[in-house]
Design a protein around this motif. Structure first.
Motif, PDB file in Angstrom:
ATOM      1  N   ALA A   1       0.721  -1.069   0.159  1.00 46.87           N
ATOM      2  CA  ALA A   1       0.115  -0.110  -0.045  1.00 46.87           C
ATOM      3  C   ALA A   1       1.156   1.183   0.105  1.00 46.87           C
ATOM      4  CB  ALA A   1      -0.807   0.387   0.689  1.00 46.87           C
ATOM      5  N   THR A   2       1.606   1.586   0.704  1.00 46.03           N
ATOM      6  CA  THR A   2       3.302   2.170   0.523  1.00 46.03           C
ATOM      7  C   THR A   2       3.467   2.195  -0.330  1.00 46.03           C
ATOM      8  OG1 THR A   2       3.527   1.527   3.882  1.00 46.03           O
ATOM      9  CG2 THR A   2       4.902   3.505   2.286  1.00 46.03           C
ATOM     10  N   ALA A   3       3.801   1.755  -1.340  1.00 49.63           N
ATOM     11  CA  ALA A   3       4.628   1.675  -2.382  1.00 49.63           C
ATOM     12  C   ALA A   3       3.608   2.347  -3.254  1.00 49.63           C
ATOM     13  CB  ALA A   3       4.898   0.004  -2.938  1.00 49.63           C
ATOM     14  N   ILE A   4       1.212   1.783  -3.323  1.00 52.24           N
ATOM     15  CA  ILE A   4       1.052   1.979  -4.469  1.00 52.24           C
ATOM     16  C   ILE A   4       0.695   3.676  -4.032  1.00 52.24           C
ATOM     17  CG2 ILE A   4      -1.864   2.113  -5.035  1.00 52.24           C
ATOM     18  CD1 ILE A   4      -1.464  -0.490  -4.272  1.00 52.24           C
ATOM     19  N   GLU A   5       0.762   4.153  -2.846  1.00 50.07           N
ATOM     20  CA  GLU A   5       1.106   5.980  -3.164  1.00 50.07           C
ATOM     21  C   GLU A   5       1.902   6.495  -3.374  1.00 50.07           C
ATOM     22  OE1 GLU A   5       1.343   8.698   0.616  1.00 50.07           O
ATOM     23  OE2 GLU A   5       0.835   7.334   1.299  1.00 50.07           O
ATOM     24  N   LEU A   6       3.524   5.711  -2.820  1.00 52.90           N
ATOM     25  CA  LEU A   6       3.860   6.532  -3.718  1.00 52.90           C
ATOM     26  C   LEU A   6       4.575   6.175  -5.391  1.00 52.90           C
ATOM     27  CD1 LEU A   6       6.893   8.185  -2.832  1.00 52.90           C
ATOM     28  CD2 LEU A   6       8.314   5.460  -2.918  1.00 52.90           C
ATOM     29  N   GLY A   7       3.838   5.592  -5.572  1.00 54.51           N
ATOM     30  CA  GLY A   7       3.890   5.848  -7.539  1.00 54.51           C
ATOM     31  C   GLY A   7       2.844   6.350  -7.944  1.00 54.51           C
ATOM     32  N   LEU A   8       1.637   6.436  -6.863  1.00 54.79           N
ATOM     33  CA  LEU A   8       0.521   7.724  -7.002  1.00 54.79           C
ATOM     34  C   LEU A   8       1.480   9.158  -7.448  1.00 54.79           C
ATOM     35  CD1 LEU A   8      -2.684   6.224  -6.073  1.00 54.79           C
ATOM     36  CD2 LEU A   8      -1.942   5.751  -8.035  1.00 54.79           C
ATOM     37  N   ARG A   9       2.005   9.568  -6.468  1.00 52.44           N
ATOM     38  CA  ARG A   9       2.652  10.425  -6.227  1.00 52.44           C
ATOM     39  C   ARG A   9       3.690  10.953  -7.220  1.00 52.44           C
ATOM     40  NH1 ARG A   9       1.594  13.092  -1.170  1.00 52.44           N
ATOM     41  NH2 ARG A   9       0.510  11.743   0.475  1.00 52.44           N
ATOM     42  N   ARG A  10       4.439   9.421  -7.881  1.00 51.22           N
ATOM     43  CA  ARG A  10       5.558   9.409  -8.775  1.00 51.22           C
ATOM     44  C   ARG A  10       4.689   9.824 -10.148  1.00 51.22           C
ATOM     45  NH1 ARG A  10       9.577   6.112  -5.967  1.00 51.22           N
ATOM     46  NH2 ARG A  10      11.205   7.464  -4.123  1.00 51.22           N
ATOM     47  N   GLY A  11       3.757   9.134 -10.420  1.00 54.76           N
ATOM     48  CA  GLY A  11       3.468   9.025 -12.522  1.00 54.76           C
ATOM     49  C   GLY A  11       3.989   8.081 -12.514  1.00 54.76           C
ATOM     50  N   SER A  12       4.171   6.541 -11.561  1.00 55.00           N
ATOM     51  CA  SER A  12       5.445   5.819 -12.393  1.00 55.00           C
ATOM     52  C   SER A  12       4.218   4.880 -12.970  1.00 55.00           C
ATOM     53  CB  SER A  12       5.065   5.006 -10.869  1.00 55.00           C
ATOM     54  OG  SER A  12       6.399   5.545  -9.846  1.00 55.00           O
ATOM     55  N   GLU A  13       4.868   3.868 -13.883  1.00 55.59           N
ATOM     56  CA  GLU A  13       3.915   2.706 -14.681  1.00 55.59           C
ATOM     57  C   GLU A  13       4.496   1.702 -14.081  1.00 55.59           C
ATOM     58  OE1 GLU A  13       4.335   5.315 -19.433  1.00 55.59           O
ATOM     59  OE2 GLU A  13       5.373   4.115 -18.668  1.00 55.59           O
ATOM     60  N   THR A  14       5.092   1.587 -13.257  1.00 57.47           N
ATOM     61  CA  THR A  14       5.511  -0.438 -13.412  1.00 57.47           C
ATOM     62  C   THR A  14       6.395   0.048 -11.958  1.00 57.47           C
ATOM     63  OG1 THR A  14       6.334  -0.697 -15.378  1.00 57.47           O
ATOM     64  CG2 THR A  14       6.571  -2.063 -12.766  1.00 57.47           C
ATOM     65  N   VAL A  15       5.986   0.156 -10.571  1.00 57.53           N
ATOM     66  CA  VAL A  15       6.088  -0.159  -8.805  1.00 57.53           C
ATOM     67  C   VAL A  15       6.745  -1.629  -8.889  1.00 57.53           C
ATOM     68  CG1 VAL A  15       5.461  -0.136  -6.689  1.00 57.53           C
ATOM     69  CG2 VAL A  15       4.855   1.468  -8.827  1.00 57.53           C
ATOM     70  N   TRP A  16       7.795  -1.997  -8.127  1.00 58.34           N
ATOM     71  CA  TRP A  16       8.373  -2.899  -7.547  1.00 58.34           C
ATOM     72  C   TRP A  16       8.008  -3.821  -5.906  1.00 58.34           C
ATOM     73  CZ3 TRP A  16       9.903  -7.141 -11.549  1.00 58.34           C
ATOM     74  CH2 TRP A  16       9.964  -6.063 -12.576  1.00 58.34           C
ATOM     75  N   VAL A  17       7.773  -3.966  -5.092  1.00 56.01           N
ATOM     76  CA  VAL A  17       7.920  -3.904  -3.589  1.00 56.01           C
ATOM     77  C   VAL A  17       8.873  -5.233  -3.835  1.00 56.01           C
ATOM     78  CG1 VAL A  17       6.096  -3.486  -2.155  1.00 56.01           C
ATOM     79  CG2 VAL A  17       5.706  -2.543  -4.345  1.00 56.01           C
ATOM     80  N   PRO A  18       9.836  -5.450  -2.180  1.00 63.26           N
ATOM     81  CA  PRO A  18      10.473  -4.291  -2.358  1.00 63.26           C
ATOM     82  C   PRO A  18      11.046  -3.847  -4.140  1.00 63.26           C
ATOM     83  CG  PRO A  18      11.690  -5.791  -1.765  1.00 63.26           C
ATOM     84  CD  PRO A  18      10.193  -6.667  -2.258  1.00 63.26           C
ATOM     85  N   GLY A  19      12.018  -2.273  -3.751  1.00 61.18           N
ATOM     86  CA  GLY A  19      12.593  -1.807  -4.998  1.00 61.18           C
ATOM     87  C   GLY A  19      13.428  -2.698  -5.662  1.00 61.18           C
ATOM     88  N   VAL A  20      14.279  -3.375  -4.847  1.00 67.14           N
ATOM     89  CA  VAL A  20      15.673  -4.257  -5.067  1.00 67.14           C
ATOM     90  C   VAL A  20      15.708  -5.431  -5.679  1.00 67.14           C
ATOM     91  CG1 VAL A  20      15.231  -6.200  -2.836  1.00 67.14           C
ATOM     92  CG2 VAL A  20      17.369  -4.787  -4.328  1.00 67.14           C
ATOM     93  N   LEU A  21      13.782  -5.707  -6.003  1.00 69.01           N
ATOM     94  CA  LEU A  21      13.673  -6.892  -7.156  1.00 69.01           C
ATOM     95  C   LEU A  21      13.498  -6.773  -8.381  1.00 69.01           C
ATOM     96  CD1 LEU A  21      10.030  -8.363  -5.043  1.00 69.01           C
ATOM     97  CD2 LEU A  21      12.617  -9.765  -5.906  1.00 69.01           C
ATOM     98  N   ARG A  22      13.243  -5.156  -8.548  1.00 67.69           N
ATOM     99  CA  ARG A  22      13.461  -4.827  -9.865  1.00 67.69           C
ATOM    100  C   ARG A  22      15.007  -5.429 -11.066  1.00 67.69           C
ATOM    101  NH1 ARG A  22      11.757  -0.867 -13.354  1.00 67.69           N
ATOM    102  NH2 ARG A  22      10.770   0.660 -11.338  1.00 67.69           N
ATOM    103  N   LEU A  23      16.254  -5.461  -9.724  1.00 62.17           N
ATOM    104  CA  LEU A  23      17.546  -6.040 -10.380  1.00 62.17           C
ATOM    105  C   LEU A  23      17.096  -7.397  -9.717  1.00 62.17           C
ATOM    106  CD1 LEU A  23      19.603  -3.022  -8.533  1.00 62.17           C
ATOM    107  CD2 LEU A  23      18.633  -2.994 -11.122  1.00 62.17           C
ATOM    108  N   VAL A  24      16.843  -8.109  -9.324  1.00 62.04           N
ATOM    109  CA  VAL A  24      16.874  -9.274  -8.896  1.00 62.04           C
ATOM    110  C   VAL A  24      16.101 -10.227 -10.299  1.00 62.04           C
ATOM    111  CG1 VAL A  24      16.581 -11.246  -7.165  1.00 62.04           C
ATOM    112  CG2 VAL A  24      16.900  -9.312  -6.491  1.00 62.04           C
ATOM    113  N   THR A  25      15.009  -9.889 -10.870  1.00 61.73           N
ATOM    114  CA  THR A  25      14.066 -10.055 -11.265  1.00 61.73           C
ATOM    115  C   THR A  25      15.203  -9.680 -13.452  1.00 61.73           C
ATOM    116  OG1 THR A  25      12.787  -8.290 -11.692  1.00 61.73           O
ATOM    117  CG2 THR A  25      11.720  -9.943  -9.998  1.00 61.73           C
ATOM    118  N   ALA A  26      15.610  -9.012 -13.697  1.00 64.23           N
ATOM    119  CA  ALA A  26      16.318  -8.772 -14.394  1.00 64.23           C
ATOM    120  C   ALA A  26      17.372  -9.815 -14.213  1.00 64.23           C
ATOM    121  CB  ALA A  26      16.412  -7.756 -14.177  1.00 64.23           C
TER     122      ALA A  26
END
Length: 251
Positions: free
Chosen positions: A211-236
Protein backbone atom coordinates in the motif's frame (compact mmCIF):
# COMPACT_ATOMS: atom_id res chain seq x y z
CA UNK A 1 -10.97 14.40 -8.59
CA UNK A 2 -7.41 13.65 -7.53
CA UNK A 3 -5.64 16.15 -5.31
CA UNK A 4 -2.57 18.16 -6.24
CA UNK A 5 -0.36 15.21 -5.31
CA UNK A 6 -2.24 12.81 -7.63
CA UNK A 7 -3.91 10.99 -4.75
CA UNK A 8 -7.54 9.96 -5.29
CA UNK A 9 -10.59 11.27 -3.50
CA UNK A 10 -12.66 8.29 -4.65
CA UNK A 11 -11.67 4.72 -5.35
CA UNK A 12 -13.06 1.36 -6.38
CA UNK A 13 -11.42 -1.79 -5.06
CA UNK A 14 -12.11 -4.80 -7.29
CA UNK A 15 -11.57 -7.58 -4.79
CA UNK A 16 -13.20 -5.91 -1.82
CA UNK A 17 -11.84 -8.30 0.81
CA UNK A 18 -8.27 -8.30 -0.53
CA UNK A 19 -5.83 -7.52 2.27
CA UNK A 20 -3.68 -5.49 -0.11
CA UNK A 21 -6.74 -3.69 -1.45
CA UNK A 22 -7.98 -2.83 2.04
CA UNK A 23 -4.53 -1.73 3.24
CA UNK A 24 -4.37 0.58 0.24
CA UNK A 25 -7.85 1.93 0.93
CA UNK A 26 -6.95 2.65 4.56
CA UNK A 27 -3.81 4.47 3.51
CA UNK A 28 -5.61 6.57 0.91
CA UNK A 29 -8.43 7.40 3.33
CA UNK A 30 -5.75 8.71 5.70
CA UNK A 31 -4.54 10.88 2.80
CA UNK A 32 -7.97 12.34 2.04
CA UNK A 33 -9.97 9.79 0.06
CA UNK A 34 -13.61 10.08 1.00
CA UNK A 35 -15.58 7.69 -1.21
CA UNK A 36 -14.70 4.00 -1.39
CA UNK A 37 -16.44 1.22 -3.30
CA UNK A 38 -15.65 -2.37 -2.33
CA UNK A 39 -16.56 -4.82 -5.09
CA UNK A 40 -16.72 -8.51 -4.23
CA UNK A 41 -18.94 -11.48 -3.60
CA UNK A 42 -21.58 -10.56 -0.99
CA UNK A 43 -20.38 -11.98 2.32
CA UNK A 44 -19.98 -11.12 6.00
CA UNK A 45 -16.28 -10.48 5.28
CA UNK A 46 -17.16 -7.83 2.69
CA UNK A 47 -19.59 -6.20 5.13
CA UNK A 48 -16.98 -6.17 7.90
CA UNK A 49 -14.42 -4.61 5.57
CA UNK A 50 -16.86 -1.85 4.69
CA UNK A 51 -17.63 -1.16 8.35
CA UNK A 52 -13.93 -0.99 9.22
CA UNK A 53 -13.34 1.63 6.53
CA UNK A 54 -16.43 3.62 7.55
CA UNK A 55 -14.94 3.86 11.03
CA UNK A 56 -12.07 5.79 9.43
CA UNK A 57 -14.45 8.45 8.18
CA UNK A 58 -15.05 7.37 4.58
CA UNK A 59 -18.31 6.94 2.71
CA UNK A 60 -18.04 3.22 1.91
CA UNK A 61 -20.37 1.31 -0.37
CA UNK A 62 -20.35 -2.27 -1.60
CA UNK A 63 -21.28 -3.81 -4.93
CA UNK A 64 -21.58 -7.43 -5.96
CA UNK A 65 -18.71 -8.58 -8.17
CA UNK A 66 -17.39 -12.01 -9.14
CA UNK A 67 -14.21 -12.34 -11.21
CA UNK A 68 -15.51 -15.64 -12.58
CA UNK A 69 -18.71 -14.05 -13.93
CA UNK A 70 -17.42 -11.64 -16.59
CA UNK A 71 -20.87 -11.32 -18.15
CA UNK A 72 -21.92 -9.40 -15.01
CA UNK A 73 -18.88 -7.12 -14.80
CA UNK A 74 -20.29 -4.33 -16.94
CA UNK A 75 -23.43 -4.04 -14.80
CA UNK A 76 -21.44 -4.06 -11.55
CA UNK A 77 -18.95 -1.42 -12.63
CA UNK A 78 -21.65 0.57 -14.37
CA UNK A 79 -23.50 0.84 -11.07
CA UNK A 80 -20.42 2.35 -9.44
CA UNK A 81 -19.60 4.88 -12.17
CA UNK A 82 -23.27 5.90 -12.41
CA UNK A 83 -22.97 7.28 -8.87
CA UNK A 84 -20.18 9.69 -9.77
CA UNK A 85 -16.55 9.92 -10.90
CA UNK A 86 -14.03 7.38 -9.67
CA UNK A 87 -10.44 8.60 -9.41
CA UNK A 88 -8.80 5.23 -8.89
CA UNK A 89 -9.71 1.65 -9.74
CA UNK A 90 -7.58 -0.93 -7.92
CA UNK A 91 -7.66 -4.37 -9.52
CA UNK A 92 -6.80 -6.43 -6.46
CA UNK A 93 -8.52 -9.79 -6.88
CA UNK A 94 -6.68 -13.02 -7.57
CA UNK A 95 -5.99 -16.54 -6.32
CA UNK A 96 -2.76 -18.43 -5.74
CA UNK A 97 -4.08 -21.89 -6.37
CA UNK A 98 -2.15 -24.95 -5.27
CA UNK A 99 0.50 -25.90 -7.81
CA UNK A 100 0.78 -29.57 -6.84
CA UNK A 101 -2.98 -30.16 -6.90
CA UNK A 102 -3.61 -27.95 -9.91
CA UNK A 103 -1.14 -29.87 -12.06
CA UNK A 104 -3.09 -33.07 -11.40
CA UNK A 105 -6.53 -31.46 -11.78
CA UNK A 106 -6.51 -29.22 -14.87
CA UNK A 107 -9.90 -27.68 -14.10
CA UNK A 108 -8.42 -26.22 -10.93
CA UNK A 109 -5.61 -24.71 -13.00
CA UNK A 110 -8.19 -23.27 -15.39
CA UNK A 111 -9.95 -21.59 -12.46
CA UNK A 112 -6.70 -19.87 -11.47
CA UNK A 113 -6.23 -18.65 -15.04
CA UNK A 114 -9.84 -17.50 -15.36
CA UNK A 115 -9.70 -15.55 -12.11
CA UNK A 116 -6.27 -13.98 -12.46
CA UNK A 117 -6.23 -13.37 -16.21
CA UNK A 118 -9.51 -13.57 -18.13
CA UNK A 119 -11.56 -12.11 -15.29
CA UNK A 120 -9.01 -9.33 -14.89
CA UNK A 121 -8.93 -8.61 -18.62
CA UNK A 122 -12.70 -8.16 -18.69
CA UNK A 123 -12.85 -5.99 -15.58
CA UNK A 124 -9.78 -4.01 -16.64
CA UNK A 125 -11.18 -3.14 -20.05
CA UNK A 126 -14.53 -2.09 -18.62
CA UNK A 127 -12.88 0.03 -15.92
CA UNK A 128 -10.52 1.64 -18.44
CA UNK A 129 -13.42 2.54 -20.72
CA UNK A 130 -15.35 4.10 -17.84
CA UNK A 131 -12.32 6.09 -16.69
CA UNK A 132 -11.72 7.28 -20.23
CA UNK A 133 -15.35 8.36 -20.59
CA UNK A 134 -15.08 10.56 -17.50
CA UNK A 135 -11.77 11.95 -18.79
CA UNK A 136 -9.46 11.12 -15.89
CA UNK A 137 -8.39 8.46 -13.43
CA UNK A 138 -5.93 5.70 -12.69
CA UNK A 139 -6.12 1.94 -12.98
CA UNK A 140 -3.75 0.17 -10.61
CA UNK A 141 -3.21 -3.51 -11.42
CA UNK A 142 -1.75 -5.93 -8.89
CA UNK A 143 0.58 -8.19 -10.83
CA UNK A 144 3.36 -10.27 -9.23
CA UNK A 145 7.06 -10.92 -9.61
CA UNK A 146 6.08 -14.56 -10.20
CA UNK A 147 5.05 -13.49 -13.69
CA UNK A 148 8.55 -12.36 -14.62
CA UNK A 149 10.04 -15.84 -15.16
CA UNK A 150 8.52 -19.32 -15.08
CA UNK A 151 9.36 -21.22 -11.89
CA UNK A 152 8.76 -24.88 -11.21
CA UNK A 153 7.10 -24.08 -7.90
CA UNK A 154 4.30 -21.84 -9.20
CA UNK A 155 4.24 -21.70 -13.00
CA UNK A 156 0.44 -21.95 -13.20
CA UNK A 157 -0.06 -18.91 -10.99
CA UNK A 158 2.98 -17.21 -12.52
CA UNK A 159 1.73 -17.68 -16.07
CA UNK A 160 -1.61 -16.12 -15.19
CA UNK A 161 0.16 -13.10 -13.72
CA UNK A 162 2.50 -12.90 -16.71
CA UNK A 163 -0.53 -12.61 -18.97
CA UNK A 164 -2.11 -9.99 -16.72
CA UNK A 165 1.12 -8.00 -16.58
CA UNK A 166 1.48 -7.93 -20.37
CA UNK A 167 -2.17 -6.97 -20.74
CA UNK A 168 -1.85 -4.11 -18.24
CA UNK A 169 1.28 -2.74 -19.89
CA UNK A 170 -0.40 -2.78 -23.29
CA UNK A 171 -3.54 -1.18 -21.90
CA UNK A 172 -1.39 1.58 -20.41
CA UNK A 173 0.11 2.23 -23.84
CA UNK A 174 -3.34 2.24 -25.44
CA UNK A 175 -4.55 4.83 -22.91
CA UNK A 176 -1.49 7.08 -23.13
CA UNK A 177 -2.54 10.68 -23.68
CA UNK A 178 -6.21 10.11 -22.77
CA UNK A 179 -5.98 11.38 -19.18
CA UNK A 180 -6.13 7.82 -17.85
CA UNK A 181 -3.02 6.00 -16.69
CA UNK A 182 -2.25 2.43 -15.74
CA UNK A 183 0.17 1.50 -12.98
CA UNK A 184 1.39 -2.08 -12.68
CA UNK A 185 2.43 -3.22 -9.20
CA UNK A 186 4.74 -6.23 -8.89
CA UNK A 187 5.07 -7.36 -5.29
CA UNK A 188 7.11 -10.30 -4.07
CA UNK A 189 5.53 -12.96 -1.87
CA UNK A 190 3.02 -11.10 0.33
CA UNK A 191 2.30 -12.36 3.84
CA UNK A 192 -1.50 -12.55 3.99
CA UNK A 193 -4.20 -15.00 5.05
CA UNK A 194 -4.04 -16.43 1.52
CA UNK A 195 -0.34 -17.30 1.90
CA UNK A 196 -0.55 -18.52 5.51
CA UNK A 197 1.22 -21.83 5.95
CA UNK A 198 3.34 -21.49 2.82
CA UNK A 199 7.12 -21.35 3.12
CA UNK A 200 8.33 -17.79 3.40
CA UNK A 201 10.22 -16.67 0.30
CA UNK A 202 13.10 -14.18 -0.01
CA UNK A 203 12.04 -10.52 -0.20
CA UNK A 204 8.65 -11.33 1.36
CA UNK A 205 6.57 -8.24 2.01
CA UNK A 206 3.32 -7.15 3.66
CA UNK A 207 0.02 -5.62 2.48
CA UNK A 208 0.96 -2.41 4.27
CA UNK A 209 4.28 -2.19 2.42
CA UNK A 210 2.52 -2.72 -0.90
CA UNK A 211 0.00 0.00 0.00
CA UNK A 212 2.85 2.39 0.81
CA UNK A 213 4.47 1.62 -2.54
CA UNK A 214 1.19 2.21 -4.37
CA UNK A 215 0.80 5.63 -2.75
CA UNK A 216 4.38 6.55 -3.66
CA UNK A 217 3.85 5.32 -7.22
CA UNK A 218 0.74 7.46 -7.58
CA UNK A 219 2.58 10.52 -6.30
CA UNK A 220 5.45 9.93 -8.73
CA UNK A 221 3.28 9.07 -11.71
CA UNK A 222 5.00 5.68 -12.00
CA UNK A 223 4.02 3.10 -14.60
CA UNK A 224 5.61 0.16 -12.79
CA UNK A 225 6.18 -0.37 -9.08
CA UNK A 226 8.26 -3.17 -7.52
CA UNK A 227 7.77 -4.18 -3.89
CA UNK A 228 10.41 -4.20 -2.49
CA UNK A 229 12.25 -2.01 -4.97
CA UNK A 230 15.35 -4.22 -5.08
CA UNK A 231 13.32 -6.81 -6.99
CA UNK A 232 13.71 -4.76 -10.13
CA UNK A 233 17.37 -5.82 -10.21
CA UNK A 234 16.83 -9.34 -8.90
CA UNK A 235 14.17 -10.23 -11.46
CA UNK A 236 16.22 -8.68 -14.27
CA UNK A 237 19.00 -11.11 -13.40
CA UNK A 238 16.60 -14.07 -13.20
CA UNK A 239 14.96 -13.11 -16.48
CA UNK A 240 18.24 -13.56 -18.32
CA UNK A 241 19.57 -16.55 -16.39
CA UNK A 242 19.97 -19.76 -18.41
CA UNK A 243 17.21 -22.30 -17.88
CA UNK A 244 19.78 -24.95 -17.02
CA UNK A 245 20.88 -22.77 -14.08
CA UNK A 246 17.34 -22.02 -12.91
CA UNK A 247 16.56 -25.74 -12.81
CA UNK A 248 19.28 -26.17 -10.21
CA UNK A 249 18.01 -23.39 -7.99
CA UNK A 250 15.33 -23.92 -5.29
CA UNK A 251 12.77 -21.67 -6.99
Amino acid sequence: MTDALALPKSLLVLGGTSEIGLATARRLIARGARTVWLAGRPSPALDRAAEDLRALGADVRTVGFDALDPAAHEAALGKVFAEGPVDLVLLAFGVLGDQAHDEREPLRAVRVAQTNYTGAVCAGLIAASALQSQGHGSLVVLSATAGERARRADFIYGSSKAGLDTFAQGLGDALYGTGVRVMVVRPAFVRTRMTAGRPREPFATTPQAVATAIELGLRRGSETVWVPGVLRLVTAALRHAPRALLRRLPL
